[in-house]
Design an enzyme around this catalytic site. Structure first.
Site, mmCIF file in Angstrom:
data_model
loop_
_atom_site.group_PDB
_atom_site.id
_atom_site.type_symbol
_atom_site.label_atom_id
_atom_site.label_comp_id
_atom_site.label_asym_id
_atom_site.label_seq_id
_atom_site.Cartn_x
_atom_site.Cartn_y
_atom_site.Cartn_z
ATOM 1 N N GLY A 18 -6.494 8.177 8.297
ATOM 2 C CA GLY A 18 -6.549 8.416 9.729
ATOM 3 C C GLY A 18 -7.962 8.699 10.186
ATOM 4 O O GLY A 18 -8.943 8.326 9.547
ATOM 5 N N HIS A 29 -9.784 5.081 -0.516
ATOM 6 C CA HIS A 29 -8.859 5.155 0.607
ATOM 7 C C HIS A 29 -9.522 5.933 1.742
ATOM 8 O O HIS A 29 -10.451 6.700 1.527
ATOM 9 C CB HIS A 29 -7.562 5.837 0.182
ATOM 10 N N GLY A 30 -9.021 5.747 2.963
ATOM 11 C CA GLY A 30 -9.590 6.455 4.100
ATOM 12 C C GLY A 30 -10.938 5.910 4.520
ATOM 13 O O GLY A 30 -11.839 6.661 4.887
ATOM 14 N N ASP A 44 0.825 -1.196 0.000
ATOM 15 C CA ASP A 44 0.000 0.000 0.000
ATOM 16 C C ASP A 44 0.873 1.265 0.000
ATOM 17 O O ASP A 44 1.876 1.338 0.719
ATOM 18 C CB ASP A 44 -0.888 -0.028 1.257
ATOM 19 N N HIS A 45 0.502 2.236 -0.787
ATOM 20 C CA HIS A 45 1.127 3.570 -0.770
ATOM 21 C C HIS A 45 2.646 3.564 -0.879
ATOM 22 O O HIS A 45 3.333 4.187 -0.068
ATOM 23 C CB HIS A 45 0.736 4.318 0.503
#
Length: 275
Positions: free
Chosen positions: A179, A206-207, A81-82
């Site tokens: 977050g 995402h998120g 991821d990322h």
């Protein structure tokens, strides 16, 4: 069974559900997510960021996740991821990841396309799939905070990124954040609809932590095929350990068992929301 994310996401896109993608931060998370998936009899994606790979010793934690996924009774993709670094992508593909993410969202579109195309060539040569990101997804998690000034994803740019890079999935910025949310999440559903109309590849949200179930379900109806969840897992794990310690429990296996139970229950609930 270890499979590519592309396989899972294309099925989800076709049948109108989303594959939950759970970040893991150690043994407790790997075990809990896979056990939850087996109970619910549904595929999931296990994913980890380069930061946690470094913290947990890359070969050892990768081997643990890879072999646990292979032995599972359900299909599981192992996803990086990322990653902002092609070196981590190359390392992950050599070491058995079946999916990677090239996060070049902080760069101008042309550079994002160039880097995503390189990642796609690496991944496809290894029989794996690749995800790209476009726009600014706010917040910070696992040291990840897309600090570019790109704002939300533009539909035409999303279509161009996928078309010219050859990636298998796209995470467009539509208002979510990494977050915890400081206020109510605000998803630009009109933008998501426009992107879905121009992009054939599966879309990723995402998120996903902290977004109400009804909003998640709406994104799925509008074409989201993968939902990333990380922060809520950390909170569930931490609260369970803290509660045990506050009760005077110090036996490590008991702390781990309580944490695993909490993470597993949360993962099961998220799976049910997605499918």
């Amino acid at each position: 069974m270890l499979v590519t994310a592309r396989e899972l996401l294309l099925e989800a896109q076709k049948d109108g559900y989303a594959v939950p993608a759970f970040n893991f931060y150690g043994y407790d998370f790997i075990r809990s997510v896979i056990e939850a998936a087996e109970i619910e009899k549904t595929p999931v994606i296990l994913e980890i960021t380069p930061l946690y790979l470094e913290k947990l010793n890359p070969p050892q934690i990768t081997a643990l996740a890879r072999e646990w996924a292979r032995a599972s009774s359900v299909r599981i993709a192992l996803h990086l991821d990322h990653s902002e670094d092609l070196r981590w992508i190359a390392w992950s593909l050599v070491n058995g990841f079946t999916s990677v993410m090239m996060d070049a969202s902080k760069f101008p579109l042309a550079e994002n396309i160039r880097l995503s195309k390189l990642a796609a060539s690496f991944a496809h040569a290894a029989g794996a799939s690749v995800e790209a990101e476009l726009g600014h997804i706010g917040g910070v998690e696992d040291g990840v905070g897309t600090g570019g000034a790109g704002g939300l994803a533009e539909p035409a740019e999303a279509a161009r990124l996928v078309r010219e890079s050859g990636v298998d999935a796209l995470a467009p910025a539509v208002g979510t954040a990494h977050g915890l949310y400081k206020g109510a999440p605000k998803i630009d559903f009109a933008r998501l609809k426009a992107i879905r109309e121009q992009v054939e590849a599966p879309l990723v949200l995402h998120g996903g932590s902290g977004i109400p179930d009804a909003m998640l379900k709406k994104t799925i109806k509008m074409g989201i095929a993968k939902i990333n969840i990380g922060t809520e897992l950390k909170i569930a794990w931490s609260k369970a350990v803290k509660d045990c310690l506050n009760q005077g429990e110090t036996e490590p296996w008991k702390l781990s068992a309580a944490a695993c139970a909490a993470v597993k229950e949360l993962a099961r609930r998220k799976i049910r929301v997605c499918v």
